[in-house]
Design a protein around this motif. Sequence first.
Motif: not given
Length: 452
Positions: A304-309
């Motif tokens: 699973v790809e985790l994205q953070a901003l």
Amino acid sequence: MAKARTVYVCTDCGGQTQKWAGQCPHCQSWNTLTETVAEKETASRYQPLNKNTELVRLENVDAAEEARYLTGISELDRSLGGGLVQGGVVLIGGDPGIGKSTLLLQALIEMSDRHKVIYVSGEESAQQIGLRAKRLQIQSQRLDLLSEIQLERILAVIGKNKPDVVVVDSIQTIYSEALQSAPGSVAQVRECAAQLTRFAKSSNTTLVLVGHVTKEGAIAGPRVLEHIVDTVLYFEGDTHSSFRLVRAIKNRFGAVNELGVFAMTDRGLKGVSNPSALFLSQHDRQVSGSIVMVTQEGTRPLLVELQALVDESHSPNSRRLTVGLEQNRLAMLLAVLHRHAGIAAFDQDVFINAVGGVKINEPAADLPMLLAIVSSLKGKPVRDKTVAFGEIGLAGEVRPVQRGVDRLKEAAKLGFKSAIVPKANAPKTKSKDIQVIPVDHVSQAIDIAFNH
């Protein structure tokens, strides 16, 4: 004519009280008491499953493996732990229109060539079910339908025909003549589920119950409904998306948290053989704030790809928002990041997203979450073709997680070249397919992830 006596029944635990209250006195749940007609005491309607009431020694019990019926849908069999168990009772719930009836109709048609099956519908007529099967272009010469909502008639029909598998869609529409309350009430749901379960156990018939869900996502009716069945499956996923997840949260005959992945098509639900591809977004180049983790759903590893901003906050209270992950763990990770790595984010808004709408509840997401936050904060991407997993403690240590070898094999199979993992999860023998980088502290993990 005397007025019928009413009581207040808790929809969570089934407890009764004479007066309404905001909190159930039995299970302490709030706003769960509903007014219903008090049922009169009657003679016992339950018969023992067998006449023998003598004690039996555990060593003398025949503990042979239960025979299973394969549904013909591999992803559904995976969620069930290998198929439907003879005499087992399965409860499946999900939002309206998510595909519960469609999936069960497909499964029964697949099984009808090998087993005697009956589809009991309290919500649709036989003609409506036939139209749905025609629309999905699936037909069977041996699937029997029954449109009925009275419990006693249903038991009489399935008792006479002796099927192998029975589907009741849905338990909230069934009522018993022995009770005065309306279908869907706590008393009716509890009574009908208990009677159907007792019939399944005594006749060795596999029973599948469809349950409505509340606005909170839990199965409607008393909580005892989930306790008396053998397996509980939940349909997950956005109704606006074509992908559906079937998750087992209880299974007496298999592992819990098993996950089946389906795609909704014009011909019904189709199993997805490589679900990791659903949760990996495609980037033309390396981007900051993105990392791939390996999560474990039952016995299945998923990438699973985790994205953070991370962005500068323009309000006194910085925002902390997660989608698909636990929000409290995000606050804990930011504190660990500041204390043990010297990276402060108290004046930053932090947003975390798990791509594809998947929900991750395990602590193995700690390390990739933290690396994604640092990546976005620094504006620097993580090492190319790298995955990560690991739990982070309050002392800054990277703790091991279960099934580390299986996670590494799944990552190597999908072409990843390196993995940042807890030192205790590092394999004893060096892998030829993937470079394993063991770490034991968050500061070490950050140095390795960005010094390339």
